[in-house]
Design a protein around this motif. Structure first.
Motif: not given
Length: 278
Positions: A64-65, A8-11, A27-31
């Motif tokens: 992208v979350r 998880y990456v804080p957008a 994988a990256l989950i841009f949050d």
């Protein structure tokens, strides 16, 4: 493509967005959701759009979350998503097919469902959605929804984890374990990774780059597993050539089903190896 580690990456965090480009996670989950304060939602969306316009050096999956469609920000997130270079949209707090249908009607991206409520765990039909690529366990929100007491062994969550995993496997979609909150406890992180792997999850979601190495190691075949897979395949092929159907390796029988698992192990090892040398 493996999904051993999903970070998880804080957008809303420019430094995190920049650093994420070179991290060795799968994988990256841009949050845009939980990791972003309400007052920073608009800024986070703008920063994420700029970050996604820059190609990442490792070429991993970029998800992208979004915020829930019922929130003040969900519709704007999906509208912006149309112009972004990403590989899928993570839908928060999915309770059933209707939640995915609402997002699917507004984007052509593959969908990932966050399972983080009791209703979501019980709504196994979610995994039947035709656009669903995978599910991600939201264990923190799930624990709150269930009212359970947290334990290092995660025993109160076992039924929910396994029940959701069963639904995912029945529909052949990817299943990702929840996060480990213990940033300063590598032993606990390692134990959670091994537990998730042994349950059957494909990988683990992460909250800090320092957790990537543990997840990548746990969800990739070890040298011993690769060696055993090769020996099982060779032994089974030998008995098949003799007109038999069952081999014995290390005192255990090896049938066709074990060979299928062995070939899957070797294929995952090959893919992981190629990714590490590219």
């Amino acid at each position: 493509m493996p999904f051993r580690s999903l970070l998880y990456v804080p957008a809303s965090n420019p430094r995190a967005l920049e650093k994420a480009r070179d991290l060795p996670c799968d994988a990256l989950i841009f949050d845009l959701e939980d990791a972003v304060a309400p007052a920073a939602k608009e800024t986070a969306r703008e920063r994420l759009g700029a970050a996604l316009a820059q190609a990442g050096s490792r070429g991993g999956t970029r998800l992208v979350r979004i915020n829930a469609l019922g929130s003040p920000w969900g519709e704007a997130d999906l509208a912006a998503l149309a112009a972004w270079d990403c590989d899928g949209v993570v839908v928060p707090k999915v309770d059933g097919l209707a939640d995915l249908d609402a997002v699917a009607a507004r984007t052509t991206r593959p969908l990932w469902a966050m399972i983080e409520t009791a209703r979501g765990v019980l709504g196994a039909e979610t995994c039947a959605h035709p656009r669903l690529a995978g599910i991600i366990m939201g264990t923190n929100d799930l624990a709150r929804d269930l009212g359970l007491r947290a334990r290092p062994d995660r025993m109160p969550l076992w039924a929910a984890l396994q029940g959701t995993l069963l639904a995912a496997r029945a529909r052949q979609v990817l299943a990702i374990d929840g996060v480990c909150n213990a940033l300063d406890d590598p032993a606990r992180l390692g134990a959670e990774c091994e537990q998730g792997r042994d349950m059957g999850f494909d990988g683990k979601s992460l909250i800090h780059p320092a957790q990537i190495a543990a997840a990548n190691a746990a969800f990739a075949p070890s040298a011993e597993e690769v060696d055993l897979a090769r020996r099982r395949i060779a032994a089974h092929e030998a008995v098949m050539a003799q007109g038999q159907g069952v081999a014995v390796v290390d005192g255990e029988i090896v049938e066709a089903l074990h060979v299928q698992s062995a070939r899957a192990t070797l294929e995952l090892a090959r893919i992981v190896g190629e990714g590490e040398t590219s």
